[in-house]
Write a protein that holds these residues in place. Structure first.
Motif, short mmCIF file in Angstrom:
data_model
loop_
_atom_site.label_atom_id
_atom_site.label_comp_id
_atom_site.label_asym_id
_atom_site.label_seq_id
_atom_site.Cartn_x
_atom_site.Cartn_y
_atom_site.Cartn_z
N ALA A 117 1.32 11.11 0.59
CA ALA A 117 2.35 12.07 0.18
C ALA A 117 1.86 13.50 0.29
CB ALA A 117 2.81 11.77 -1.25
N GLY A 118 0.56 13.69 0.08
CA GLY A 118 0.00 15.03 0.17
C GLY A 118 0.52 15.96 -0.91
N CYS A 119 0.58 17.24 -0.58
CA CYS A 119 1.06 18.27 -1.51
C CYS A 119 1.71 19.37 -0.69
CB CYS A 119 -0.12 18.83 -2.31
SG CYS A 119 0.35 20.08 -3.54
N LEU A 120 2.70 20.05 -1.24
CA LEU A 120 3.29 21.19 -0.55
C LEU A 120 2.24 22.29 -0.46
CD1 LEU A 120 6.86 21.49 -2.17
CD2 LEU A 120 6.09 20.04 -0.28
N PHE A 121 2.11 22.91 0.73
CA PHE A 121 1.11 23.96 0.88
C PHE A 121 1.63 25.04 1.83
CE2 PHE A 121 0.32 20.85 4.18
CZ PHE A 121 0.02 21.59 5.31
N SER A 122 1.17 26.26 1.60
CA SER A 122 1.55 27.36 2.49
C SER A 122 0.58 27.43 3.66
CB SER A 122 1.58 28.68 1.72
OG SER A 122 0.29 29.03 1.27
N ASP A 123 1.04 28.02 4.74
CA ASP A 123 0.23 28.12 5.95
C ASP A 123 -1.08 28.85 5.67
OD1 ASP A 123 -0.63 29.27 8.66
OD2 ASP A 123 1.07 28.02 9.26
N LYS A 143 0.83 -1.21 0.00
CA LYS A 143 0.00 0.00 0.00
C LYS A 143 0.86 1.26 0.00
CE LYS A 143 -3.67 2.34 2.59
NZ LYS A 143 -4.52 2.31 3.80
N ILE A 144 1.88 1.27 0.86
CA ILE A 144 2.79 2.43 0.93
C ILE A 144 3.53 2.61 -0.39
CG2 ILE A 144 4.86 3.34 2.04
CD1 ILE A 144 3.90 1.94 4.62
N SER A 145 4.06 1.50 -0.91
CA SER A 145 4.80 1.56 -2.17
C SER A 145 3.90 2.03 -3.31
CB SER A 145 5.37 0.17 -2.49
OG SER A 145 6.03 0.17 -3.73
N HIS A 146 2.65 1.55 -3.30
CA HIS A 146 1.70 1.95 -4.35
C HIS A 146 1.40 3.44 -4.26
CE1 HIS A 146 -1.53 1.64 -7.24
NE2 HIS A 146 -2.38 2.17 -6.37
N GLU A 147 1.21 3.95 -3.05
CA GLU A 147 0.93 5.38 -2.87
C GLU A 147 2.11 6.21 -3.34
OE1 GLU A 147 -0.37 6.28 1.11
OE2 GLU A 147 -2.45 6.01 0.50
N TYR A 148 3.33 5.75 -3.03
CA TYR A 148 4.53 6.45 -3.50
C TYR A 148 4.53 6.56 -5.03
CZ TYR A 148 6.95 6.31 1.05
OH TYR A 148 7.33 6.49 2.35
N SER A 149 4.29 5.43 -5.68
CA SER A 149 4.36 5.41 -7.14
C SER A 149 3.25 6.24 -7.76
CB SER A 149 4.30 3.96 -7.66
OG SER A 149 3.08 3.35 -7.31
N VAL A 150 2.05 6.22 -7.15
CA VAL A 150 0.93 7.00 -7.67
C VAL A 150 1.22 8.49 -7.58
CG1 VAL A 150 -1.46 7.68 -7.22
CG2 VAL A 150 -0.85 5.27 -7.26
N SER A 151 1.71 8.94 -6.41
CA SER A 151 1.99 10.37 -6.24
C SER A 151 3.15 10.81 -7.13
CB SER A 151 2.30 10.69 -4.78
OG SER A 151 3.47 10.02 -4.35
N ASP A 152 4.18 9.97 -7.25
CA ASP A 152 5.32 10.31 -8.11
C ASP A 152 4.87 10.50 -9.55
OD1 ASP A 152 7.04 10.21 -5.99
OD2 ASP A 152 7.88 8.24 -6.46
N LYS A 153 4.04 9.59 -10.03
CA LYS A 153 3.55 9.69 -11.41
C LYS A 153 2.68 10.92 -11.60
CE LYS A 153 1.26 7.13 -15.11
NZ LYS A 153 0.57 8.33 -15.61
N GLU A 154 1.85 11.20 -10.60
CA GLU A 154 0.96 12.35 -10.70
C GLU A 154 1.74 13.65 -10.83
OE1 GLU A 154 -2.26 14.47 -7.77
OE2 GLU A 154 -2.47 12.30 -8.11
N TYR A 155 2.78 13.81 -10.01
CA TYR A 155 3.57 15.05 -10.06
C TYR A 155 4.47 15.10 -11.29
CZ TYR A 155 1.77 16.28 -5.49
OH TYR A 155 0.92 16.63 -4.46
N LYS A 213 9.84 8.77 2.90
CA LYS A 213 10.96 7.82 3.00
C LYS A 213 11.66 7.63 1.67
CE LYS A 213 10.37 6.79 7.36
NZ LYS A 213 11.37 7.22 8.38
N ASN A 214 10.94 7.80 0.56
CA ASN A 214 11.56 7.62 -0.75
C ASN A 214 12.19 8.91 -1.29
OD1 ASN A 214 9.22 9.05 -1.30
ND2 ASN A 214 8.68 7.86 -3.11
N GLY A 215 12.23 9.95 -0.43
CA GLY A 215 12.87 11.20 -0.83
C GLY A 215 11.93 12.19 -1.50
N ALA A 216 10.67 11.78 -1.68
CA ALA A 216 9.70 12.67 -2.34
C ALA A 216 9.30 13.82 -1.43
CB ALA A 216 8.47 11.87 -2.76
N MET A 217 8.58 14.78 -2.00
CA MET A 217 8.14 15.99 -1.30
C MET A 217 9.36 16.69 -0.67
SD MET A 217 5.27 15.33 -2.44
CE MET A 217 4.36 16.78 -1.96
N PHE A 218 9.38 16.87 0.66
CA PHE A 218 10.55 17.47 1.31
C PHE A 218 11.45 16.39 1.92
CE2 PHE A 218 8.72 22.00 2.18
CZ PHE A 218 9.12 22.39 0.91
#
Length: 312
Positions: A178-184, A78-90, A204-209
């Motif tokens: 993974a979410g998305c970068l957002f301002s306060d 599940k975690i790996s799948h979410e990583y790959s989905v968010s990576d592809k989306e961005y 953990k895979n280095g994505a986002m921050f």
């Protein structure tokens, strides 16, 4: 001859006595055996290998271990799948918005830009062909795009009225860890506040921050142009210079989005206290500050913040 017969009779009598004694001992042993078996039953010894109880215990342990293993495998998938989905989306978003820019690619306030042909690079950094209108078409909450070349991070930034939704939703609105970068949410819609704060997960895979922790090392910060990054907006490109990297409490004063002169001096003291090293870069209350914030491994009460000021 008489003596011999008498001797034989005595011997015969001895043999008879021995036989009687043996029979008595056997009878006693037969009587003791049931008592011993009864005692053994009361002690309830541990099941022997090969017994039914032992087999049941063994199968139960195997079944429990199998269930735990299956749950672990499912969670990892599940975690790996979410990583790959968010990576592809961005990655797909980059393909959509980096085509033909709607505004010239130049650093706002750069005196070297005379308004004619837009430059294609800043030192060793090559500008991205950013189209802000395409990003806003994907999500109206989008306010720009951050490019941190030193850690190969290029991602959209959004803004909304809360600090929770984009913790587990991508820019497309997909539910994802993974979410998305957002301002306060206290910031205005843009990057013009005294202190604009951008939040992002440390994946953990280095994505986002997930790669922001490289700025915890002074040698990394001082390598090449690693202390600079860029924000793409509808007006143009803002260039930022990092002046501090800190590990702070999650309720630190560095999360103020506006301040008085007195508060600002207090915040400077906090940054000086928690800074991991001295960058030598000065800043004051007139600077437009951008604070990048992410979590710290194994400590929910602390945050890694990288603070920068807008140049020019």
């Amino acid at each position: 001859m008489e003596e011999n017969f008498n001797s034989i009779d005595v011997e015969q009598e001895d043999e008879d006595i021995i036989e009687i004694n043996l029979e008595e001992e056997l009878d006693e042993q037969e009587q003791i055996k049931p008592i011993e078996e009864s005692i053994d039953d009361n002690n309830e010894p541990a099941p022997k290998k090969g017994s039914l109880i032992f087999k049941i215990l063994r199968y139960a342990i195997i079944a429990i271990a199998s269930i735990v293993l299956c749950v672990s495998v499912v969670n990892i998938y599940k975690i790996s799948h979410e990583y790959s989905v968010s990576d592809k989306e961005y990655d797909d978003i980059q393909d959509d918005i980096f085509v033909s820019p709607t505004v010239p690619n130049f650093i706002i306030g750069d005196s070297s830009y005379d308004g004619s042909e837009a430059p294609t690079a800043d030192g060793g950094y090559k500008f991205l062909n950013y189209d802000h209108n395409r990003l806003v078409a994907i999500n109206a909450d989008a306010i720009g795009y951050i490019s941190l070349p030193a850690i190969s991070t290029n991602l959209p930034v959004v803004h909304t009225d809360n600090n929770s939704y984009y913790l587990d939703h991508t820019i497309n609105g997909t539910k994802n860890a993974a979410g998305c970068l957002f301002s306060d949410s206290r910031n205005t819609h843009g990057f013009d506040d005294p202190n604009t704060i951008i939040y992002g997960h440390s994946m953990k895979n280095g994505a986002m921050f997930g790669m922001l922790n490289r700025y915890m090392r002074e040698d990394f910060y001082k390598t090449g142009n690693n202390k600079y990054f860029y924000i793409y907006t509808k007006e143009g490109i803002y260039k930022y210079e990092i002046f501090a990297a800190c590990i702070v409490p999650d309720n630190s004063l560095v999360y103020y989005t506006s301040y008085t002169e007195l508060t600002f001096k207090t915040i400077q003291g906090v940054i000086e206290k928690y800074a991991l090293y001295d960058t030598g870069v000065t800043y004051d209350i007139s600077d437009k500050i951008l604070t990048l914030s992410t979590c710290v491994d194994n400590d929910d009460s602390k945050r890694l913040v990288v603070c920068a000021k807008r140049m020019n």
